[in-house]
Each structure stands twice: as C-alpha cells, then as structure tokens.
Design a protein around this motif. Structure first.
Motif, mmCIF file in Angstrom:
data_model
loop_
_atom_site.group_PDB
_atom_site.id
_atom_site.type_symbol
_atom_site.label_atom_id
_atom_site.label_comp_id
_atom_site.label_asym_id
_atom_site.label_seq_id
_atom_site.Cartn_x
_atom_site.Cartn_y
_atom_site.Cartn_z
ATOM 1 N N HIS A 1 -35.376 -13.440 -10.402
ATOM 2 C CA HIS A 1 -34.436 -14.231 -10.906
ATOM 3 C C HIS A 1 -33.458 -16.167 -10.975
ATOM 4 C CE1 HIS A 1 -32.757 -10.099 -10.514
ATOM 5 N NE2 HIS A 1 -33.547 -9.553 -10.037
ATOM 6 N N LEU B 1 -29.995 -17.569 -16.242
ATOM 7 C CA LEU B 1 -29.441 -16.660 -16.866
ATOM 8 C C LEU B 1 -28.004 -16.308 -15.956
ATOM 9 C CD1 LEU B 1 -32.755 -14.977 -18.101
ATOM 10 C CD2 LEU B 1 -30.582 -16.415 -19.169
ATOM 11 N N PRO B 2 -27.160 -15.452 -16.710
ATOM 12 C CA PRO B 2 -26.097 -15.117 -15.987
ATOM 13 C C PRO B 2 -26.389 -13.128 -15.486
ATOM 14 C CG PRO B 2 -25.430 -15.207 -18.464
ATOM 15 C CD PRO B 2 -27.191 -15.921 -17.963
ATOM 16 N N VAL B 3 -25.315 -13.081 -14.823
ATOM 17 C CA VAL B 3 -25.459 -11.373 -15.026
ATOM 18 C C VAL B 3 -25.490 -10.845 -15.548
ATOM 19 C CG1 VAL B 3 -24.272 -9.598 -13.059
ATOM 20 C CG2 VAL B 3 -24.098 -11.506 -12.290
ATOM 21 N N THR C 1 -24.597 -9.511 -20.230
ATOM 22 C CA THR C 1 -25.134 -10.279 -21.978
ATOM 23 C C THR C 1 -23.448 -10.439 -22.536
ATOM 24 O OG1 THR C 1 -24.949 -7.886 -22.882
ATOM 25 C CG2 THR C 1 -26.755 -8.646 -22.265
ATOM 26 N N ARG D 1 -30.493 -16.540 -8.563
ATOM 27 C CA ARG D 1 -28.861 -15.924 -8.979
ATOM 28 C C ARG D 1 -29.509 -14.447 -9.961
ATOM 29 N NH1 ARG D 1 -28.742 -20.877 -11.087
ATOM 30 N NH2 ARG D 1 -26.405 -22.381 -10.120
ATOM 31 N N TYR D 2 -28.862 -13.547 -9.350
ATOM 32 C CA TYR D 2 -29.614 -12.802 -9.403
ATOM 33 C C TYR D 2 -28.863 -12.298 -10.623
ATOM 34 C CZ TYR D 2 -29.964 -7.109 -9.199
ATOM 35 O OH TYR D 2 -30.148 -5.835 -9.340
ATOM 36 N N SER D 3 -29.032 -11.467 -11.731
ATOM 37 C CA SER D 3 -29.401 -11.154 -13.350
ATOM 38 C C SER D 3 -29.579 -9.844 -13.437
ATOM 39 C CB SER D 3 -29.479 -12.470 -13.856
ATOM 40 O OG SER D 3 -29.550 -12.205 -15.252
ATOM 41 N N SER D 4 -29.347 -8.919 -14.929
ATOM 42 C CA SER D 4 -29.205 -8.234 -15.119
ATOM 43 C C SER D 4 -29.958 -8.505 -16.614
ATOM 44 C CB SER D 4 -28.715 -7.117 -14.749
ATOM 45 O OG SER D 4 -27.928 -6.416 -14.429
ATOM 46 N N HIS E 1 -32.558 -3.153 -16.893
ATOM 47 C CA HIS E 1 -32.714 -2.762 -15.609
ATOM 48 C C HIS E 1 -31.312 -2.057 -14.882
ATOM 49 C CE1 HIS E 1 -29.086 -2.950 -18.549
ATOM 50 N NE2 HIS E 1 -27.907 -2.727 -17.772
ATOM 51 N N ASP F 1 -24.967 -16.201 -5.133
ATOM 52 C CA ASP F 1 -24.523 -14.513 -5.461
ATOM 53 C C ASP F 1 -22.929 -14.362 -4.637
ATOM 54 O OD1 ASP F 1 -24.262 -11.848 -5.437
ATOM 55 O OD2 ASP F 1 -26.568 -11.442 -4.281
#
Length: 330
Positions: free
Chosen positions: A93, A97-99, A101, A122-125, A202, A251
């Motif tokens: 992570h 990238l953002p969380v 889409t 940055r936690y992101s799916s 994810h 976060d």
C-alpha cells in the motif's frame, strides 16, 4: 459471530453466537422462529481478508520466478501505465493510489495528487484489484479458478471461495450482510466487487472461521500446512517482515495507525490486535466485521468473524470487539 482459535497446532477454542440471519430487507427484524442461527460452518463474506488470498497467489508467482517483487507492474500489465509503481508497492500500500476506483477500471486509476510511489503508506483497495489482474494475466486463469486450483483446493478448504451461491448447498450456512439496501446473503457486500461479478482482488472471498484459521496456520508454518506446501519459507519470511519501516502513514479512518505492513498482511496494529500487537504479530481485517490475527510468539491463530454489516454497517464498530477478544487471549 464465529470464533476459531488455534494454538500449538490444536484447536484451543471455538465459539458460535447469534444469528446468520436476523433481519429481512427494510430492515425488518424477523420473528424468532424465522431467524437462522449461526453455526460453526457458517460462511461469511470475508471482505478485505480477500487481500491476503490475493497476496498469496502473487507470492506463489514470485516463488515460481514468474513475477519479480521489484519489477514495474507495467511489465506484466501493459495498460497500467504507472512505471514507477512496483509489485511490492501494491502489496504494501505504498503505490500512492487512492482508496477506491470511482467509475474507472482499476488499471486506469491515477495516483493521488503529489504522491511519490514507495514513500508513504496509504491503504488502498485499488492495488489488490490490479494484483488480481496481474495474477490472471500471468497464470492465464480467472482469479477464482487460480484461488481454487492453487490455494483452497490443495489445502482442502471446501468452505472458502468466491460466489458462494454456486457452491454452498445449504443456504442456512450463509451469513447475511446488508438488509437496508436489499438483503444480501451469499452476494458480496462490496459494491465494486459486485459490479465485477463477485470476483476481485480486494473483496469477494467467502469462508468459514476454520478455513480462515487454516490460512493463518499456513503462514505461521512458513508456507506449509499439514504436509502441503504452498509458499517457500523465504518468501513467507519476506511476507511477514515490515516493508514500510520509517515511512509515514496516511489513514483518515485511523489517524493513529502506523505504516507497519508486510506483503499483503498488516503488522503490529493495536487498533484491532489489542494487547496481542507486537512487531511479529500479523493479520488483516475486513469491512464486514471479519479479522485474522496471528501471534507467532504465542503460536496463536485467532479468527473472529462477525456480521457487523447486518442489518447495516453503521450499527457497530467491529474494532471494539476485535480488541476485546484479543485482550482476553493476551
């Protein structure tokens, strides 16, 4: 709620509480006679625990020499386009990238403004979604087939898989999630995964507490479980080593968290591990109220699966319960 605990290779504890189904759509609370009790073999929507399974599939490809951790993702997915982003960054992570889409395909999602890949957690799916496409591209198989062929099948985990309505014969085993937008039972709670047909990197994996505990035991055992090896010991050591030492963490949901993270697993986070948190303790959580926690120092695998999202995710904070259970075992 379903709880499974493994210690010293043996079942150290098990608990089943409450209902797999308590509310109809609306939500409307069902009469007692119409509720479905929770069972030891109840099948839960594991939500972001799916990311651990995706990581295992990626690391199997690393073991086989078909993927390199520090290679650009674009070397495997030509449409990804962000050449500074490596496979390792997606697993940790730190890609920038953002969380989520939005309405774009995962490979087309741009980096956050000002983000420098590899520098910040940055936690992101989005990362695991892209990794799923990488698995499909390299193996030539859909993600659900790769999971079945390379993980759940070899381990005999018959209570784990995507799209449970295709393999769970007894509907009473299915744990409900949302009842406010229309009852979800056997259909993935995550909106993006649902739009993707129920299979994504994810979210989307469903499973039982015992089967999730087997994944914890697999990693605790250095990549082997009951004589079946899925990962090499060196790649598991790398997986469970903090990849983000010294990096800041961003976060908004948990401003006190640190960047400590392995390859696809969270490390040393008191916000859900409670007093079991330590540099070597690893695991993951899922939005629907699921969690896997492994404490190698205690030889402990702790799985807590709750239906926090039934009838609606807003009614409970699962971290409170995760910490309480972890503290009890500590």
């Amino acid at each position: 709620m379903a709880l499974a605990v493994r210690g010293g290779g043996e079942v150290a504890g098990r608990a089943v509480v409450g209902h797999a189904l308590r509310y109809a759509a609306g939500p409307r609370e069902l009469p007692a006679a119409q509720r479905v009790p929770m069972r030891a073999d109840s099948v839960f929507d594991l939500a972001s625990l799916t990311k651990v399974y995706t990581a295992i599939l990626v690391l199997q490809l690393v073991d086989a020499g078909r993927v390199e951790l520090d290679a650009p993702v674009a070397a495997y997915l030509k449409g990804f386009g962000k050449r500074a982003v490596t496979v390792r960054m997606l697993l940790t992570h730190t890609a920038g990238l953002p969380v989520g889409t939005g309405s774009r395909p995962a490979t087309a999602v741009p980096l956050l403004p000002g983000a420098v890949p590899g520098t910040t957690f940055r936690y992101s799916s989005v990362g695991p979604m892209v990794l799923a496409q990488l698995v499909e591209k390299v193996t030539g198989r859909p993600l659900d087939a790769a999971l079945r062929d390379d993980v759940t099948g070899p381990l005999g985990l018959t209570g784990t898989g995507f799209r449970p309505l295709t393999w769970v014969g007894d509907r009473d085993r299915l744990v409900a999630t949302d009842a406010r937008r229309g009852l979800l039972r056997g259909t993935v709670h995550d909106d993006v995964c649902r739009r993707l047909g129920g299979v994504a990197g994810h979210a989307g994996v469903f499973g039982t507490a015992a089967d999730v505990a087997a994944i914890g035991r697999l990693l605790l055992g250095g990549g082997a479980l009951d004589g079946t090896r899925l990962l090499s010991a060196p790649i598991v050591r790398e997986m469970l080593t903090d990849q983000n030492a010294g990096k800041p963490a961003v976060d908004p949901d948990r401003p006190g968290r640190t960047a400590a993270h392995g390859l696809g697993v969270v490390l040393d986070q008191p916000w859900f591990m409670g007093r079991l948190a330590a540099p070597g303790t690893f695991g993951h959580t899922g939005f629907t109220g699921t969690s896997l926690l492994v404490d190698p120092a205690r030889d402990l695998v702790l799985v807590l699966l709750t239906n926090r999202a039934h009838p609606d995710w807003t009614w409970s904070d699962p971290d409170v319960h995760r910490v309480a259970v972890a503290d009890l075992f500590a």
